[in-house]
Design an enzyme around this catalytic site. Structure first.
Site: not given
Length: 328
Positions: A74-75, A77, A139, A160, A168, A258, A262, A286
């Site tokens: 969720g980076t 986002w 990361h 997550r 993913s 949202s 995105m 992506f």
């Protein structure tokens, strides 16, 4: 070896030749080899050794916000929401300016086989030069960053479920030419469970942050909680960042960031950039699904058994981790 100055030297050790050969067979762009870095034995490309000192000595500013995650947690986002919240809800700039220009990726690891990788440090330089307030993506785990980071700035850690992360990440490693994974999901899961994926091990990364979760400058977020009740999590972010936004303004942030929006914007979805040189054609985008729990639909019974064994042994090996990811 790299010495970060105010902590123990960071060791970078090449993988065993047999493992190195296996990974080079399955990843088309790992021909220059990988190394295990630090006490967590994080898997990084060889050229990262050029930058370990710089990562460990990076000068964070008091108004920096670092979004730290294991990949595919969720980076993007979270970066998008935090950037808008800390930049006066400037949605126009957010829509028209590429994400990585607004929110620099501190440790971008480019390792194409057909170039001399990692010699310019362009992403590190970008992170250093972006005006305040900086929203910096990383990361890297805490152990590869300055020990004083939480005394210097605010950090948001997003976790997550590892099953969803694995699926993913599999698609991302097939999409990015810098990895060029050639196998199927079952083969990727095998590497995942052996801690042989780039940036792994997952449990070590998670455990390092979990141990610091009570620090006032660390906000722990769960991807699943953001999916379930985004307004509540945005209110937590607003309190942590002291941005003083109203509920209506937070709802604007939620609408702007949202999944549908995105996914539809080139500024946040690299796959929409025409003829993007870093992406393999024909692979998943992506910004792919953003779902929770979909891993159970992708794993066969045999894969689920292997995954559960990894959960039980891996999580115990590193110490305390979020219990919600080890129960059931």
């Amino acid at each position: 070896m790299a010495d970060n100055g105010d902590s123990c030297p960071v060791m970078a050790v090449p993988l065993a030749p047999k493992i190195q050969q296996e990974l080079q067979t399955k990843f088309g762009s790992f021909d220059k080899g990988l190394v295990e870095v630090g006490p967590g034995r994080y898997l990084l490309p060889q050229h990262c050794r050029l930058y370990l000192d710089k990562y460990a000595q990076f000068r964070f500013r008091p108004d920096d916000v670092v979004v730290m995650t294991f990949p595919r947690s969720g980076t993007t986002w979270t970066q998008e929401m935090v950037w808008c919240m800390t930049h006066d809800l400037d949605f126009t700039t957010a829509i028209n300016t590429p994400h990585r220009e607004r929110s620099p990726f501190l440790d971008f690891l480019k390792q194409h086989s057909d170039v001399n990788p990692g010699t310019t440090g362009v992403f590190l330089a970008r992170a250093e030069s972006v005006p305040s307030p900086r929203i910096i993506k990383t990361h890297l785990p805490f152990s590869l960053l300055p020990p004083s980071i939480l005394e210097s700035c605010k950090v948001i850690y997003v976790a997550r479920h590892p099953g969803d992360v694995c699926v993913s990440y599999y698609h991302l490693q097939r999409l990015f030419k810098s990895a060029n994974f050639k196998g199927d999901l079952e083969e990727f899961l095998d590497l995942w469970c052996r801690d042989l994926v780039l940036r792994g091990p997952y449990w070590s990364h998670l455990s390092e942050a979990w141990a610091k979760r009570t620090h006032p400058n660390l906000l722990w977020l769960y991807f699943e909680d953001m999916k379930k009740d985004l307004l509540r999590e945005l209110q937590r972010l607003d309190h942590f960042l002291a941005t003083g936004l109203t509920e209506d303004e937070l709802l604007q942030v939620a609408q702007h960031s949202s999944f549908a929006n995105m996914k539809a914007r080139p500024a946040t979805n690299l796959s929409l950039i025409p003829e993007s040189p870093g992406l393999m054609p024909g692979e998943a985008e992506f910004v792919r699904k953003g779902a929770t729990g979909d891993w159970v639909n992708r794993f066969t019974p045999q894969m689920k058994a292997k995954f559960q064994a990894w959960v039980e042994t891996g999580s115990k090996a590193v110490g305390e981790v979020p219990p919600r990811y080890t129960q059931g």
